[in-house]
Write an enzyme that holds these catalytic residues in place. Structure first.
Site: not given
Ligand code: FPP
Length: 248
Positions: A28, A30, A33, A41, A45, A73, A76, A79, A202, A215
């Site tokens: 979480d 990305n 960041w 965004r 990722h 998820s 997701n 989005r 959470r 844990e």
């Molecule tokens: C959550 O951060 C991240 C995701 C829903 C996507 C995760 C996907 C990757 C890391 C890339 C592909 C994965 C692999 C296994 C190669 P967020 O976007 O919810 O961040 P935020 O809460 O800061 O908005």
């Protein structure tokens, strides 16, 4: 064993004899960041996917048996389309690369979630990586894709009910171990440690059944900034805890 880090020179001590067997991570942060850097965004990722590669490689080097990551998820899909397709494109890219390197690394890959909603090309790639690595005996990396803990439990209940109707199962004799076999994670031991970066505290529908006695480790570090050292910190913290599973 002590790991030294060139930049900070500070060491993180972990006991290699007491490694968690299975670590699960909610990747979480990305989006935040990227926002902090004025980037889209999807740039977050992309860096997050690199972090996944670093952490998965390190998990294998450390000798963990299982690493499970939450990549996408069931929620997701809400989005923007453009963000969803950038995550799917990253997955595709990484799976192609994994196919090239997994024979050398003996890394086994599996997917938790309903893959049927994914693009057929990506579905085929997931099945191909699973098929190729089925007999590998290295670290098993489970990627949760279109995964939700409640969805998983509902599907398990439906499959169990169907087996009862067909006379293959008996509700009166259902055990926790038998029910576990109806989950996407059938055959995989429960995670010992669940890590959530980004400061959120959470579980967001992640491994609801499997994490009953896990844990938890929370850190403010955003996933794209997560590193080998952060993983070691989480393991060191875990090793300082006393797991009692409801006992004394
Ligand atoms: C959550 O951060 C991240 C995701 C829903 C996507 C995760 C996907 C990757 C890391 C890339 C592909 C994965 C692999 C296994 C190669 P967020 O976007 O919810 O961040 P935020 O809460 O800061 O908005």
């Amino acid at each position: 064993m002590a790991f030294f880090h060139r930049r900070s020179k500070r060491e993180v001590q972990i006991d290699m004899a007491r490694l968690p067997r299975h670590i699960a991570i909610i990747m979480d942060g990305n989006g935040r960041w990227a926002k902090r850097r004025g980037l889209p965004r999807k740039a977050g990722h992309a860096v997050g996917a690199e972090t996944f590669r670093t952490v998965a490689t390190f998990a294998k080097e450390l000798g963990l048996d299982y690493l499970t990551v939450y990549a996408f998820s069931t929620e997701n899909w809400k989005r923007p389309e453009d963000e969803i397709s950038s995550i799917m494109a990253l997955l595709e890219k990484y799976l192609h690369e994994a196919i090239e390197t997994m024979a050398k690394d003996r890394v086994k890959m599996a997917f938790f979630g309903d893959l049927s909603l994914l693009d057929p090309k990506l579905q085929a790639l997931c099945h191909e990586t699973e098929r190729i690595s089925r007999t590998y005996d290295g670290c098993q990396v489970n990627i949760c894709l279109n995964y939700g803990g409640r969805d998983e439990l509902l599907r398990a209940a439906q499959a169990f009910a169907a087996d009862c109707v067909e006379g293959r199962a008996d509700p009166g004799h259902l055990t926790q171990a038998a029910f576990s076999n109806y989950l996407f994670s059938a055959g995989v031991p429960d995670p010992d440690l669940v890590i959530r970066p980004s400061g959120e505290v959470r579980i967001s529908n992640f491994l609801l059944w499997q994490s009953a006695y896990s844990e938890y480790y929370f850190t403010d570090v955003l996933w794209p900034d997560f590193s080998k050292k952060e993983l070691l910190r989480a393991i060191a913290d875990y090793q300082g805890r006393s797991r009692r599973y409801g006992g004394v």
